[in-house]
Scaffold this motif. Structure first.
Motif, PDB file in Angstrom:
ATOM      1  N   UNK A 119      -1.367  -2.622   9.056  1.00  0.00           N
ATOM      2  CA  UNK A 119      -1.197  -3.406  10.280  1.00  0.00           C
ATOM      3  C   UNK A 119      -0.471  -2.567  11.345  1.00  0.00           C
ATOM      4  N   UNK A 120      -0.153  -3.209  12.489  1.00  0.00           N
ATOM      5  CA  UNK A 120       0.441  -2.451  13.611  1.00  0.00           C
ATOM      6  C   UNK A 120       1.809  -1.869  13.259  1.00  0.00           C
ATOM      7  N   UNK A 121       2.480  -2.422  12.233  1.00  0.00           N
ATOM      8  CA  UNK A 121       3.785  -1.862  11.814  1.00  0.00           C
ATOM      9  C   UNK A 121       3.627  -0.752  10.772  1.00  0.00           C
ATOM     10  N   UNK A 122       2.384  -0.507  10.369  1.00  0.00           N
ATOM     11  CA  UNK A 122       2.168   0.505   9.335  1.00  0.00           C
ATOM     12  C   UNK A 122       2.239  -0.076   7.922  1.00  0.00           C
ATOM     13  N   UNK A 123       2.383  -1.409   7.804  1.00  0.00           N
ATOM     14  CA  UNK A 123       2.427  -2.029   6.472  1.00  0.00           C
ATOM     15  C   UNK A 123       1.006  -2.286   5.960  1.00  0.00           C
ATOM     16  N   UNK A 124       0.835  -2.068   4.651  1.00  0.00           N
ATOM     17  CA  UNK A 124      -0.493  -2.238   4.045  1.00  0.00           C
ATOM     18  C   UNK A 124      -0.699  -3.679   3.580  1.00  0.00           C
ATOM     19  N   UNK A 125      -1.930  -4.159   3.721  1.00  0.00           N
ATOM     20  CA  UNK A 125      -2.307  -5.424   3.077  1.00  0.00           C
ATOM     21  C   UNK A 125      -3.683  -5.234   2.440  1.00  0.00           C
ATOM     22  N   UNK A 126      -3.853  -5.901   1.290  1.00  0.00           N
ATOM     23  CA  UNK A 126      -4.961  -5.573   0.392  1.00  0.00           C
ATOM     24  C   UNK A 126      -5.909  -6.758   0.198  1.00  0.00           C
ATOM     25  N   UNK A 127      -7.134  -6.442  -0.271  1.00  0.00           N
ATOM     26  CA  UNK A 127      -8.103  -7.499  -0.604  1.00  0.00           C
ATOM     27  C   UNK A 127      -7.618  -8.292  -1.809  1.00  0.00           C
ATOM     28  N   UNK A 128      -6.907  -7.613  -2.715  1.00  0.00           N
ATOM     29  CA  UNK A 128      -6.450  -8.315  -3.920  1.00  0.00           C
ATOM     30  C   UNK A 128      -5.266  -7.609  -4.558  1.00  0.00           C
ATOM     31  N   UNK A 129      -4.449  -8.397  -5.225  1.00  0.00           N
ATOM     32  CA  UNK A 129      -3.364  -7.843  -6.041  1.00  0.00           C
ATOM     33  C   UNK A 129      -4.026  -7.275  -7.297  1.00  0.00           C
ATOM     34  N   UNK A 130      -3.919  -5.979  -7.502  1.00  0.00           N
ATOM     35  CA  UNK A 130      -4.676  -5.354  -8.593  1.00  0.00           C
ATOM     36  C   UNK A 130      -3.788  -4.807  -9.699  1.00  0.00           C
ATOM     37  N   UNK A 131      -4.126  -5.191 -10.924  1.00  0.00           N
ATOM     38  CA  UNK A 131      -3.404  -4.771 -12.120  1.00  0.00           C
ATOM     39  C   UNK A 131      -4.329  -3.922 -12.986  1.00  0.00           C
ATOM     40  N   UNK A 132      -3.791  -2.816 -13.489  1.00  0.00           N
ATOM     41  CA  UNK A 132      -4.544  -1.945 -14.401  1.00  0.00           C
ATOM     42  C   UNK A 132      -4.029  -2.211 -15.814  1.00  0.00           C
ATOM     43  N   UNK A 133      -4.938  -2.481 -16.755  1.00  0.00           N
ATOM     44  CA  UNK A 133      -4.532  -2.744 -18.142  1.00  0.00           C
ATOM     45  C   UNK A 133      -4.721  -1.497 -19.002  1.00  0.00           C
ATOM     46  N   UNK A 134      -3.882  -1.418 -20.039  1.00  0.00           N
ATOM     47  CA  UNK A 134      -4.008  -0.312 -20.994  1.00  0.00           C
ATOM     48  C   UNK A 134      -5.393  -0.251 -21.618  1.00  0.00           C
ATOM     49  N   UNK A 135      -6.079  -1.424 -21.686  1.00  0.00           N
ATOM     50  CA  UNK A 135      -7.415  -1.483 -22.307  1.00  0.00           C
ATOM     51  C   UNK A 135      -8.493  -0.834 -21.434  1.00  0.00           C
TER      52      UNK A 135
END
Ligand code: FAD
Length: 496
Positions: A61-77
């Motif tokens: 955004x204009x402040x340089x902060x990121x916003x995402x399509x989704x909160x993403x988690x990576x699993x060990x599997x």
């Protein structure tokens, strides 16, 4: 995962590399292109938007902060994902959290309290069983035993049984196996919302059993990691660099409008873009989401049995929310399952993610099921979210004071971003497993990838990545077997 990666590198180098047009620069498209370059081919990725990543895209955004399509988690599997991080030499970008699953107890009348499943450092499935047996907040001992008995056929008959449950929703399966309703309410509402943004009366039981299988069979299968920043710069860009360093191309703002077919009214001749330009290749891989693919599909394909099943597949709505607060809230350095009516999972990204570290909290929250809110205003969505946060953070958040003027003992919202995805991953409703298409299609020069295509890792980042790898494998096999039409025609012409 590693063996399939090696397969591409060990193939004999092609005499003439194939030009492969890959539609979409999400994880599936970038994965297909990456492994095609490993096999010595020349992919050209055509992405409609001006941002990499598809469903993992993010913006500043204009402040340089990121916003995402989704909160993403990576699993060990995620074996293929882990293998890719190693291949790109970016493993240090994964921030692993302690091996636990943490559930809010707010909707169970205990605002601000959490219940934990802590996995000890012993082999699977014992670590999972100990985690379940040690947690007494959510299920009684009898309920755990009844659920365990319900799972016996899955343990005895394995994947065949798991696949056969696709026609049943989670709720129907629980009833059939005499598992008490409370197990569904306490655990599987949260799990269904996290796995597929829907409720357990809609989700296919095969999806849940597949996830449980991975989590219980692999010691670190359910261990979670956050990426250390936005996925497009921290994961997708290194994939692009890898592809381009090996002769491939990734082009942005290239929206495909239609497939033009050869005289047989079946085989792809070229792609036509919305600006009227054309792209001709030896082979084509579409990684566009199923809803878009249905719109792009030529009429003659729609009559074919293979493509008819697409009618039963569609993307599910979901909303991702970022809220920046004026102070640090008391949160945990982990993913949290909210177990509340409108929210699925959330995390304080100012704590969990190096790239977003701050002395004030930024909550990223997944709002699901979202069908009743996807058409509503951002203000309505934030208002509903704050009411749920009030119960998750008693004493720290008050819905009525979060946006009010003047000082307050409660946290104030500094700003927010709401990202709506009306059609996200395919809705894995009961009965949809059967109709997911394979990467190989009846069209000799047209292949499919994307997390909705058939592979054992559900509609996830790992599923997308793996599907791209499988599509690249099919292109290489078709090339080896000389069944790619244009190359074949050229080869015959040269012989004559
Ligand atoms: P996409 O990412 O959709 O890529 C398709 C690409 O094709 C897009 O870039 C699109 O712009 C492009 N395209 C479309 N039409 C055209 C056209 N006509 N011409 C050219 N290009 C076109 N997964 C996990 O593993 N863990 C999680 O925690 C998780 N959380 C999630 C949270 C949310 C809110 C969402 C939405 C998803 C989440 N997922 C998660 C799922 C994961 O993001 C997806 O499964 C994965 O990113 C899908 O990748 P894909 O390449 O198959 O499709």
């Amino acid at each position: 995962a590693k063996a399939l990666s090696e397969f591409f590198k060990k193939l004999p180098r092609p005499e003439k590399p194939l030009k492969v047009a890959v539609i979409g620069a999400g994880l599936a498209g970038l994965s297909a292109a990456k492994y095609l370059t490993d096999a010595g081919h020349e992919p050209v990725v055509l992405e409609a938007r001006d941002v990499l990543g598809g469903k993992v895209a993010a913006w500043q955004d204009e402040d340089g902060d990121w916003y995402e399509t989704g909160l993403h988690i990576f699993f060990g599997a995620y074996a293929n994902m882990m293998n890719l991080f190693a291949e790109l030499d970016i493993e240090d970008r994964l921030q692993w959290k302690c091996h636990s699953m943490i559930f809010s107890m707010a909707s169970q009348g205990k605002p601000g309290e959490f219940s934990r499943f802590d996995f000890p450092e012993i082999p699977a499935p014992w670590n999972g069983l100990v985690a379940i047996l040690r947690n007494n907040d959510m299920l009684t001992f009898t309920e755990k035993i009844q659920f365990g008995l319900g799972l016996l056929p899955a343990i005895a008959f394995g994947q065949k049984y798991v696949d056969e449950q696709d026609g049943l929703s989670v709720t129907d399966w629980m009833k059939k196996q005499n598992v008490p309703d409370r197990v569904n309410d306490e655990v599987f509402i949260a799990m269904s919302k996290a796995l597929n943004f829907c409720d357990p009366d809609e989700l296919s039981m095969t999806v849940v059993l597949t996830a449980l299988n991975r989590f219980l069979q692999e010691r670190h299968g359910s261990k979670m990691a956050f990426l250390d920043g936005p996925p497009n710069t921290r994961l997708c860009q290194p994939m692009v660099d890898y592809i381009e360093a090996r002769g491939g191309k990734v082009l942005m703002n290239q929206r495909i409008k239609e497939f033009q077919l050869m005289e047989d009214n079946k085989t792809v001749d070229k792609l036509v873009l919305v600006d009227g330009s054309e792209v001709e290749a030896d082979a084509y891989i579409s990684t566009a989401p199923v809803d878009i693919l249905k719109l792009l599909m030529p009429d003659s394909w729609k009559q074919m049995q293979f493509f008819k099943g697409f009618e039963g597949l569609e993307g599910i709505p979901v909303i991702n929310i970022h809220i920046w607060f004026d102070r640090k809230l008391s949160t945990v350095d982990h993913l949290l399952f909210s177990r509340s009516p409108l929210l699925s999972v959330y995390a304080d990204m100012s704590t969990t993610c190096r790239g977003y570290a701050d002395d004030k909290s930024m909550l990223e929250l997944v709002f699901a099921p979202a069908k009743d809110y996807i058409g509503r205003s951002d203000e309505d969505i934030i208002e509903a979210t704050m009411k749920e946060l009030e119960r998750l953070f008693p004493g720290e958040i008050s819905a009525s004071e979060a946006q009010s003027e003047g000082s307050s003992k409660y946290a104030k919202i500094v700003k927010y971003h709401v990202v709506k995805t009306p059609r996200s991953v395919y809705a894995a409703y009961a009965g949809t497993g059967e109709i997911r298409p394979t990467q190989k299609t009846p069209i000799d020069n047209f292949f499919l990838a994307g997390c909705f295509t058939k592979q054992k890792y559900l509609a996830s980042m790992e599923g997308a990545l793996f599907s791209g790898k499988l599509a690249a494998e099919q292109v290489c096999i078709a090339s080896e077997n000389n069944v790619i039409p244009k190359v074949n025609k050229e080869a015959k012409a040269t012989t004559v």
